[in-house]
Scaffold this motif. Sequence first.
Motif, short mmCIF file in Angstrom:
data_model
loop_
_atom_site.label_atom_id
_atom_site.label_comp_id
_atom_site.label_asym_id
_atom_site.label_seq_id
_atom_site.Cartn_x
_atom_site.Cartn_y
_atom_site.Cartn_z
N LEU A 280 -8.21 -7.95 1.17
CA LEU A 280 -7.39 -8.64 0.18
C LEU A 280 -8.20 -9.82 -0.33
CD1 LEU A 280 -4.62 -8.91 -1.22
CD2 LEU A 280 -3.89 -10.30 0.71
N ASN A 281 -8.52 -9.81 -1.62
CA ASN A 281 -9.34 -10.85 -2.24
C ASN A 281 -10.67 -11.04 -1.51
OD1 ASN A 281 -7.39 -11.37 -4.22
ND2 ASN A 281 -6.30 -12.75 -2.85
N GLY A 282 -11.27 -9.91 -1.09
CA GLY A 282 -12.58 -9.95 -0.46
C GLY A 282 -12.59 -10.28 1.02
N ARG A 283 -11.44 -10.49 1.61
CA ARG A 283 -11.38 -10.85 3.03
C ARG A 283 -10.62 -9.80 3.82
NH1 ARG A 283 -8.70 -16.27 2.34
NH2 ARG A 283 -9.83 -16.93 0.52
N GLN A 284 -11.08 -9.56 5.03
CA GLN A 284 -10.36 -8.67 5.93
C GLN A 284 -9.06 -9.37 6.31
OE1 GLN A 284 -12.78 -7.45 9.18
NE2 GLN A 284 -11.15 -6.32 10.18
N CYS A 285 -7.96 -8.65 6.41
CA CYS A 285 -6.69 -9.31 6.67
C CYS A 285 -5.79 -8.45 7.53
CB CYS A 285 -6.00 -9.65 5.35
SG CYS A 285 -5.81 -8.23 4.31
N LYS A 286 -4.69 -9.05 7.96
CA LYS A 286 -3.70 -8.36 8.78
C LYS A 286 -2.73 -7.58 7.88
CE LYS A 286 -3.68 -11.79 12.44
NZ LYS A 286 -2.85 -12.68 13.25
N PRO A 287 -2.00 -6.63 8.45
CA PRO A 287 -1.03 -5.87 7.66
C PRO A 287 0.09 -6.75 7.09
CG PRO A 287 -1.39 -4.80 9.77
CD PRO A 287 -2.13 -6.10 9.80
N LEU B 69 0.83 -1.20 0.00
CA LEU B 69 0.00 0.00 0.00
C LEU B 69 0.86 1.26 0.00
CD1 LEU B 69 -2.79 -1.05 2.53
CD2 LEU B 69 -3.02 -0.80 0.05
N LYS B 70 1.96 1.22 0.73
CA LYS B 70 2.84 2.38 0.80
C LYS B 70 3.62 2.55 -0.50
CE LYS B 70 6.51 4.88 2.28
NZ LYS B 70 7.24 5.52 1.24
N LEU B 71 4.22 1.49 -1.02
CA LEU B 71 5.04 1.59 -2.23
C LEU B 71 4.20 1.89 -3.47
CD1 LEU B 71 7.63 -1.29 -1.73
CD2 LEU B 71 8.02 1.17 -1.55
N SER B 72 2.96 1.47 -3.48
CA SER B 72 2.08 1.73 -4.63
C SER B 72 1.43 3.11 -4.52
CB SER B 72 1.00 0.66 -4.74
OG SER B 72 0.16 0.72 -3.62
N ARG B 73 1.67 3.79 -3.42
CA ARG B 73 1.16 5.14 -3.15
C ARG B 73 -0.36 5.18 -2.98
NH1 ARG B 73 5.30 6.21 -7.14
NH2 ARG B 73 7.09 7.12 -6.09
N LEU B 74 -0.95 4.07 -2.56
CA LEU B 74 -2.37 4.08 -2.21
C LEU B 74 -2.56 4.71 -0.82
CD1 LEU B 74 -3.40 0.54 -3.48
CD2 LEU B 74 -4.18 2.74 -4.37
N VAL B 75 -1.52 4.60 0.01
CA VAL B 75 -1.50 5.20 1.34
C VAL B 75 -0.14 5.86 1.51
CG1 VAL B 75 -1.65 4.71 3.82
CG2 VAL B 75 -3.04 3.41 2.24
N LYS B 76 -0.11 7.02 2.17
CA LYS B 76 1.14 7.79 2.25
C LYS B 76 2.18 7.19 3.18
CE LYS B 76 -0.50 12.24 0.85
NZ LYS B 76 -0.13 13.62 0.84
N ARG B 77 1.74 6.59 4.29
CA ARG B 77 2.69 6.07 5.27
C ARG B 77 2.37 4.62 5.60
NH1 ARG B 77 1.14 10.93 7.83
NH2 ARG B 77 2.58 12.58 7.26
N ARG B 78 3.41 3.86 5.90
CA ARG B 78 3.23 2.45 6.21
C ARG B 78 2.46 2.27 7.53
NH1 ARG B 78 8.01 -2.08 6.08
NH2 ARG B 78 6.72 -3.83 6.68
N THR B 79 2.70 3.15 8.50
CA THR B 79 1.98 3.03 9.76
C THR B 79 0.48 3.28 9.56
OG1 THR B 79 2.49 5.34 10.29
CG2 THR B 79 3.93 3.66 11.22
N VAL B 80 0.13 4.19 8.66
CA VAL B 80 -1.28 4.42 8.35
C VAL B 80 -1.87 3.19 7.67
CG1 VAL B 80 -2.87 5.84 7.00
CG2 VAL B 80 -0.98 6.92 8.22
N ALA B 81 -1.11 2.57 6.77
CA ALA B 81 -1.56 1.35 6.11
C ALA B 81 -1.80 0.24 7.13
CB ALA B 81 -0.54 0.91 5.07
#
Length: 90
Positions: free
Chosen positions: A30-37, A7-19
Amino acid sequence: MRLDKFLKLSRLVKRRTVAQEMAEIGAVRLNGRQCKPSAEVRGGDTVEVAYPRRVLSVKVENADEAALKRGAAAYSVIEEKQVSQDEKPW
């Protein structure tokens, strides 16, 4: 690659901690399921991100860290829909 890092490297979110926080509260699927970071993201996966006013669905095109740092295309947009502030996307 880890979901939060993608999410951070693709620039969908600005910071990794926010992601990481978004994944923990369930704003990322991820693929329709809630998941861990720490969930593993691979090419061809579908990632849905719920922002405050919209939900963005993307298909992962490239999950290689080195390629993303060089500026390769990380994803293609599948769908983007607007959501009112009162409505919970999931």
